[in-house]
Scaffold this motif. Structure first.
Motif, PDB file in Angstrom:
ATOM      1  N   LYS A  12      11.060  -4.062   5.502  1.00 30.91           N
ATOM      2  CA  LYS A  12       9.979  -3.571   4.653  1.00 30.91           C
ATOM      3  C   LYS A  12      10.593  -2.944   3.416  1.00 30.91           C
ATOM      4  O   LYS A  12      11.572  -2.208   3.501  1.00 30.91           O
ATOM      5  CB  LYS A  12       9.126  -2.536   5.387  1.00 30.91           C
ATOM      6  CG  LYS A  12       8.342  -3.111   6.530  1.00 30.91           C
ATOM      7  CD  LYS A  12       7.459  -2.062   7.154  1.00 30.91           C
ATOM      8  CE  LYS A  12       6.678  -2.667   8.310  1.00 30.91           C
ATOM      9  NZ  LYS A  12       5.785  -1.708   8.934  1.00 30.91           N
ATOM     10  N   TYR A  13      10.005  -3.226   2.259  1.00 29.98           N
ATOM     11  CA  TYR A  13      10.456  -2.675   0.988  1.00 29.98           C
ATOM     12  C   TYR A  13       9.288  -1.988   0.300  1.00 29.98           C
ATOM     13  O   TYR A  13       8.143  -2.403   0.437  1.00 29.98           O
ATOM     14  CB  TYR A  13      10.989  -3.773   0.065  1.00 29.98           C
ATOM     15  CG  TYR A  13      12.223  -4.459   0.594  1.00 29.98           C
ATOM     16  CD1 TYR A  13      13.475  -3.883   0.447  1.00 29.98           C
ATOM     17  CD2 TYR A  13      12.124  -5.685   1.244  1.00 29.98           C
ATOM     18  CE1 TYR A  13      14.603  -4.505   0.932  1.00 29.98           C
ATOM     19  CE2 TYR A  13      13.257  -6.311   1.732  1.00 29.98           C
ATOM     20  CZ  TYR A  13      14.496  -5.722   1.570  1.00 29.98           C
ATOM     21  OH  TYR A  13      15.610  -6.344   2.053  1.00 29.98           O
ATOM     22  N   THR A  14       9.568  -0.943  -0.421  1.00 24.82           N
ATOM     23  CA  THR A  14       8.559  -0.301  -1.259  1.00 24.82           C
ATOM     24  C   THR A  14       9.105  -0.246  -2.681  1.00 24.82           C
ATOM     25  O   THR A  14      10.321  -0.257  -2.896  1.00 24.82           O
ATOM     26  CB  THR A  14       8.234   1.126  -0.785  1.00 24.82           C
ATOM     27  OG1 THR A  14       9.439   1.901  -0.811  1.00 24.82           O
ATOM     28  CG2 THR A  14       7.660   1.132   0.618  1.00 24.82           C
ATOM     29  N   THR A  15       8.203  -0.192  -3.624  1.00 25.49           N
ATOM     30  CA  THR A  15       8.615  -0.096  -5.026  1.00 25.49           C
ATOM     31  C   THR A  15       8.163   1.245  -5.587  1.00 25.49           C
ATOM     32  O   THR A  15       7.178   1.823  -5.135  1.00 25.49           O
ATOM     33  CB  THR A  15       8.008  -1.226  -5.866  1.00 25.49           C
ATOM     34  OG1 THR A  15       6.588  -1.165  -5.762  1.00 25.49           O
ATOM     35  CG2 THR A  15       8.495  -2.583  -5.396  1.00 25.49           C
ATOM     36  N   CYS A  16       8.883   1.746  -6.545  1.00 24.75           N
ATOM     37  CA  CYS A  16       8.517   2.986  -7.218  1.00 24.75           C
ATOM     38  C   CYS A  16       7.553   2.662  -8.354  1.00 24.75           C
ATOM     39  O   CYS A  16       7.668   1.609  -8.978  1.00 24.75           O
ATOM     40  CB  CYS A  16       9.754   3.667  -7.785  1.00 24.75           C
ATOM     41  SG  CYS A  16      10.903   4.213  -6.526  1.00 24.75           S
ATOM     42  N   PRO A  17       6.625   3.577  -8.651  1.00 29.19           N
ATOM     43  CA  PRO A  17       5.737   3.340  -9.786  1.00 29.19           C
ATOM     44  C   PRO A  17       6.535   3.226 -11.082  1.00 29.19           C
ATOM     45  O   PRO A  17       7.585   3.843 -11.245  1.00 29.19           O
ATOM     46  CB  PRO A  17       4.839   4.571  -9.812  1.00 29.19           C
ATOM     47  CG  PRO A  17       4.964   5.196  -8.468  1.00 29.19           C
ATOM     48  CD  PRO A  17       6.319   4.814  -7.959  1.00 29.19           C
ATOM     49  N   ASP A  18       6.016   2.461 -12.005  1.00 33.77           N
ATOM     50  CA  ASP A  18       6.614   2.301 -13.322  1.00 33.77           C
ATOM     51  C   ASP A  18       6.211   3.493 -14.186  1.00 33.77           C
ATOM     52  O   ASP A  18       5.272   4.218 -13.874  1.00 33.77           O
ATOM     53  CB  ASP A  18       6.097   0.998 -13.945  1.00 33.77           C
ATOM     54  CG  ASP A  18       6.898   0.545 -15.146  1.00 33.77           C
ATOM     55  OD1 ASP A  18       7.958   1.134 -15.420  1.00 33.77           O
ATOM     56  OD2 ASP A  18       6.463  -0.405 -15.806  1.00 33.77           O
ATOM     57  N   LYS A  19       6.891   3.717 -15.282  1.00 33.44           N
ATOM     58  CA  LYS A  19       6.537   4.766 -16.223  1.00 33.44           C
ATOM     59  C   LYS A  19       5.161   4.460 -16.810  1.00 33.44           C
ATOM     60  O   LYS A  19       4.881   3.327 -17.189  1.00 33.44           O
ATOM     61  CB  LYS A  19       7.582   4.839 -17.331  1.00 33.44           C
ATOM     62  CG  LYS A  19       7.333   5.943 -18.317  1.00 33.44           C
ATOM     63  CD  LYS A  19       8.423   5.984 -19.364  1.00 33.44           C
ATOM     64  CE  LYS A  19       8.124   7.065 -20.376  1.00 33.44           C
ATOM     65  NZ  LYS A  19       9.121   7.102 -21.436  1.00 33.44           N
ATOM     66  N   THR A  20       4.305   5.472 -16.880  1.00 29.85           N
ATOM     67  CA  THR A  20       2.973   5.266 -17.440  1.00 29.85           C
ATOM     68  C   THR A  20       3.028   5.198 -18.954  1.00 29.85           C
ATOM     69  O   THR A  20       3.963   5.710 -19.579  1.00 29.85           O
ATOM     70  CB  THR A  20       2.025   6.418 -17.044  1.00 29.85           C
ATOM     71  OG1 THR A  20       2.551   7.629 -17.557  1.00 29.85           O
ATOM     72  CG2 THR A  20       1.872   6.515 -15.559  1.00 29.85           C
ATOM     73  N   GLY A  21       2.040   4.590 -19.539  1.00 32.49           N
ATOM     74  CA  GLY A  21       1.926   4.564 -20.988  1.00 32.49           C
ATOM     75  C   GLY A  21       1.316   5.866 -21.488  1.00 32.49           C
ATOM     76  O   GLY A  21       0.785   6.664 -20.724  1.00 32.49           O
ATOM     77  N   SER A  22       1.380   6.075 -22.781  1.00 31.13           N
ATOM     78  CA  SER A  22       0.772   7.259 -23.390  1.00 31.13           C
ATOM     79  C   SER A  22      -0.739   7.107 -23.431  1.00 31.13           C
ATOM     80  O   SER A  22      -1.247   5.990 -23.516  1.00 31.13           O
ATOM     81  CB  SER A  22       1.283   7.431 -24.819  1.00 31.13           C
ATOM     82  OG  SER A  22       2.664   7.626 -24.825  1.00 31.13           O
ATOM     83  N   PRO A  23      -1.455   8.240 -23.407  1.00 31.43           N
ATOM     84  CA  PRO A  23      -2.898   8.136 -23.610  1.00 31.43           C
ATOM     85  C   PRO A  23      -3.161   7.524 -24.984  1.00 31.43           C
ATOM     86  O   PRO A  23      -2.333   7.619 -25.888  1.00 31.43           O
ATOM     87  CB  PRO A  23      -3.379   9.585 -23.577  1.00 31.43           C
ATOM     88  CG  PRO A  23      -2.291  10.358 -22.949  1.00 31.43           C
ATOM     89  CD  PRO A  23      -1.030   9.610 -23.210  1.00 31.43           C
ATOM     90  N   ARG A  24      -4.316   6.916 -25.119  1.00 31.23           N
ATOM     91  CA  ARG A  24      -4.651   6.337 -26.421  1.00 31.23           C
ATOM     92  C   ARG A  24      -4.968   7.434 -27.427  1.00 31.23           C
ATOM     93  O   ARG A  24      -5.086   8.598 -27.070  1.00 31.23           O
ATOM     94  CB  ARG A  24      -5.799   5.360 -26.260  1.00 31.23           C
ATOM     95  CG  ARG A  24      -5.307   4.105 -25.510  1.00 31.23           C
ATOM     96  CD  ARG A  24      -6.388   3.115 -25.312  1.00 31.23           C
ATOM     97  NE  ARG A  24      -6.878   3.277 -23.931  1.00 31.23           N
ATOM     98  CZ  ARG A  24      -7.907   2.647 -23.449  1.00 31.23           C
ATOM     99  NH1 ARG A  24      -8.608   1.838 -24.199  1.00 31.23           N
ATOM    100  NH2 ARG A  24      -8.271   2.827 -22.201  1.00 31.23           N
TER     101      ARG A  24
END
Length: 88
Positions: A12-24
């Motif tokens: 089983k593998y899990t991935t880390c969340p990616d960096k979020t974008g800036s608010p608009r």
């Protein structure tokens, strides 16, 4: 037979969340008052695959140094007691 073997064990593998974008881009909600404004923003188009729980808000009185003023768990914030030299 050549090229055959018993199946491998389960992994089983899990991935880390990616960096979020800036608010608009922020926008003004309602009237601008002498020492206060209410601003709003829309969330980022890219949340990185995770829930965004809050936003940190900072202001600058010059272009070099920002200071933390508050956080918001909604898409708007009322800034009060602003000085005439304040940039946001």
């Amino acid at each position: 037979m050549e090229g055959r073997s018993n199946p491998s064990g389960e992994v089983k593998y899990t991935t880390c969340p990616d960096k979020t974008g800036s608010p608009r881009k922020p926008y003004i909600k309602g009237k601008i008052h002498a020492h206060s404004i209410k601003m709003g923003w829309k969330p980022s188009k890219h949340n990185g695959g995770t829930y965004i729980s809050s936003y940190s808000l900072e202001v600058s009185e010059n272009s070099d140094a920002f200071r933390y003023i508050d956080y918001s768990n909604t898409y708007s914030f009322s800034c009060i007691l602003l000085s005439s030299t304040l940039e946001w």
